[in-house]
Scaffold this motif. Structure first.
Motif, short mmCIF file in Angstrom:
data_model
loop_
_atom_site.label_atom_id
_atom_site.label_comp_id
_atom_site.label_asym_id
_atom_site.label_seq_id
_atom_site.Cartn_x
_atom_site.Cartn_y
_atom_site.Cartn_z
N PRO A 14 0.82 -1.22 0.00
CA PRO A 14 0.00 0.00 0.00
C PRO A 14 0.85 1.26 0.00
O PRO A 14 0.34 2.36 -0.22
N PHE A 15 2.13 1.12 0.25
CA PHE A 15 3.02 2.30 0.33
C PHE A 15 3.99 2.39 -0.85
O PHE A 15 5.00 3.07 -0.76
N ASP A 16 3.72 1.70 -1.94
CA ASP A 16 4.61 1.77 -3.10
C ASP A 16 4.68 3.20 -3.64
O ASP A 16 3.64 3.83 -3.87
N PRO A 17 5.88 3.71 -3.87
CA PRO A 17 6.01 5.10 -4.35
C PRO A 17 5.58 5.28 -5.80
O PRO A 17 5.10 6.34 -6.17
N CYS A 18 5.77 4.24 -6.63
CA CYS A 18 5.39 4.35 -8.03
C CYS A 18 4.15 3.49 -8.28
O CYS A 18 3.86 2.59 -7.51
N LYS A 19 3.46 3.78 -9.38
CA LYS A 19 2.28 3.00 -9.74
C LYS A 19 2.70 1.55 -9.92
O LYS A 19 3.56 1.24 -10.75
N PRO A 20 2.14 0.64 -9.11
CA PRO A 20 2.64 -0.73 -9.16
C PRO A 20 2.32 -1.43 -10.48
O PRO A 20 1.25 -1.22 -11.06
N ILE A 21 3.26 -2.25 -10.92
CA ILE A 21 3.02 -3.15 -12.05
C ILE A 21 2.51 -4.44 -11.42
O ILE A 21 3.22 -5.09 -10.66
N THR A 22 1.28 -4.80 -11.72
CA THR A 22 0.67 -5.94 -11.03
C THR A 22 1.00 -7.27 -11.69
O THR A 22 0.96 -8.31 -11.04
N VAL A 23 1.27 -7.23 -12.99
CA VAL A 23 1.62 -8.45 -13.70
C VAL A 23 2.98 -8.29 -14.35
O VAL A 23 3.21 -7.32 -15.08
N LYS A 24 3.89 -9.20 -14.06
CA LYS A 24 5.19 -9.19 -14.72
C LYS A 24 5.27 -10.42 -15.62
O LYS A 24 4.75 -11.49 -15.27
N THR A 25 5.90 -10.26 -16.78
CA THR A 25 6.04 -11.39 -17.70
C THR A 25 7.50 -11.72 -17.92
O THR A 25 8.36 -10.86 -17.74
N TYR A 26 7.76 -12.96 -18.24
CA TYR A 26 9.11 -13.34 -18.63
C TYR A 26 9.05 -14.35 -19.76
O TYR A 26 8.01 -14.98 -20.01
N SER A 27 10.16 -14.45 -20.45
CA SER A 27 10.24 -15.24 -21.66
C SER A 27 10.67 -16.67 -21.35
O SER A 27 11.60 -16.90 -20.59
N THR A 28 9.96 -17.64 -21.92
CA THR A 28 10.37 -19.05 -21.80
C THR A 28 10.41 -19.63 -23.21
O THR A 28 9.46 -20.28 -23.64
N PRO A 29 11.52 -19.37 -23.93
CA PRO A 29 11.58 -19.77 -25.35
C PRO A 29 11.55 -21.29 -25.53
O PRO A 29 11.80 -22.05 -24.60
N PRO A 30 11.23 -21.73 -26.75
CA PRO A 30 10.99 -23.15 -27.01
C PRO A 30 12.17 -24.06 -26.70
O PRO A 30 11.97 -25.24 -26.41
N ASN A 31 13.39 -23.52 -26.74
CA ASN A 31 14.55 -24.37 -26.51
C ASN A 31 14.55 -24.96 -25.10
O ASN A 31 15.19 -25.97 -24.85
N LEU A 32 13.82 -24.33 -24.18
CA LEU A 32 13.78 -24.84 -22.81
C LEU A 32 13.05 -26.16 -22.73
O LEU A 32 13.23 -26.93 -21.79
N TYR A 33 12.16 -26.42 -23.70
CA TYR A 33 11.29 -27.59 -23.62
C TYR A 33 11.68 -28.70 -24.59
O TYR A 33 11.17 -29.80 -24.49
N MET A 34 12.55 -28.39 -25.53
CA MET A 34 12.76 -29.30 -26.67
C MET A 34 13.58 -30.52 -26.30
O MET A 34 13.34 -31.61 -26.81
N GLY A 35 14.57 -30.39 -25.42
CA GLY A 35 15.53 -31.47 -25.25
C GLY A 35 16.33 -31.62 -26.52
O GLY A 35 16.56 -30.63 -27.22
N PHE A 36 16.71 -32.85 -26.86
CA PHE A 36 17.41 -33.05 -28.12
C PHE A 36 16.41 -32.88 -29.26
O PHE A 36 15.31 -33.42 -29.22
#
Lengths: 76, 189
Positions: A14-36
């Motif tokens: 409730p005391f954040d000085p800037c307008k809070p970002i409620t949702v943050k996103t990050y990248s999970t590219p396909p190479n993380l799931y492919m294996g060989f």
């Protein structure tokens, strides 16, 4: 099919000085799931491959800034 | 030895005169996760890694130099015609004082490149895991630069470079699988 972006919700004080970002996103590219890489994956045409940076459609995961978001997901 | 082809891996177009973008881009030139660090890291690790993956390090290390050349072209185009006043306005005054409009291997904060950015531990798994981490960090750096850039032509080239980081990471992960030797040989080629 795995999604290339994940979201999380950081704590908002409730005391954040800037307008809070409620949702943050990050990248999970396909190479993380492919294996060989399995054989016989679908390919781009040579011209598309030169533009996208990969021959393999399964690895294509372009990044657009939030200000270009409308273009996200567009095909090469 | 190398054979040089006098063209860029991907065409570099810059549509707006915005030297400030050069200040961000220089991170990928002489930063810890930049293309110079990547190229030198991989090409140096080749000598003490099992033969099966030497070729991969050669190929990717070589490609990193092609990326370095693209970043150099972007930075050069953004700064070559900048006046001292424009350099100052872009936050490049310290750079200008030392280098005029020349390129130099330092990061976005002006810290010169150092070999401590890279490692060759001599342990194949440790080295390949460092390479995977380096590719993911470079991918993230491209994301943050794209987020700050409003130049569509420049972003086009940056997106290509980011996609290459994804592919390099994939190939390093496969190299680890090859060295583990335990993967199911029926299921994979």
């Amino acid at each position: 099919m795995n999604t290339p972006r994940k979201t999380w919700h950081p704590y908002v004080s409730p005391f954040d000085p800037c307008k809070p970002i409620t949702v943050k996103t990050y990248s999970t590219p396909p190479n993380l799931y492919m294996g060989f890489q399995p054989p016989g994956l679908e390919q781009f045409t040579p011209m598309q491959a030169l533009r996208t940076g990969t021959l393999w459609k399964a690895f294509y995961d372009p990044w657009y800034s939030p200000y270009e978001k409308a273009r996200e997901g567009q095909q090469p | 030895m190398w054979v040089y082809e006098k063209k860029l891996q991907y065409p570099v177009r810059v549509s707006s005169c915005n030297p400030k973008l050069a200040k961000f881009l220089i991170e990928q030139y002489g930063g810890a996760d930049g293309e110079l660090a990547a190229a030198l890291r991989y090409l140096n690790q080749r000598y003490s890694i099992p033969d099966k993956v030497i070729g991969l390090l050669t190929d990717i290390g070589t490609e990193e130099f092609a990326h370095l050349e693209m970043i150099a072209t972007m930075v050069y185009k953004l700064t070559k015609d900048a006046t001292p006043d424009q350099m100052k306005a872009a936050g490049l005054d310290a750079h200008y004082a030392n280098h005029d409009n020349a390129l130099f291997y330092h990061n976005a904060g002006g810290v010169p490149w150092t070999a401590t950015y890279i490692q060759a531990k001599g342990d194949p798994i440790a080295d390949l895991y460092e390479d995977i981490a380096a590719e993911e960090k470079a991918r993230a750096t491209y994301q943050w630069i794209i987020n700050m850039s409003d130049d569509p032509d420049l972003n086009d080239g940056l997106r290509f470079l980011r996609e290459r980081e994804i592919i390099h990471s994939q190939r390093f992960r496969e190299a680890v699988e090859i060295l583990k030797e335990e993967r199911d040989k029926k299921k994979f080629f």
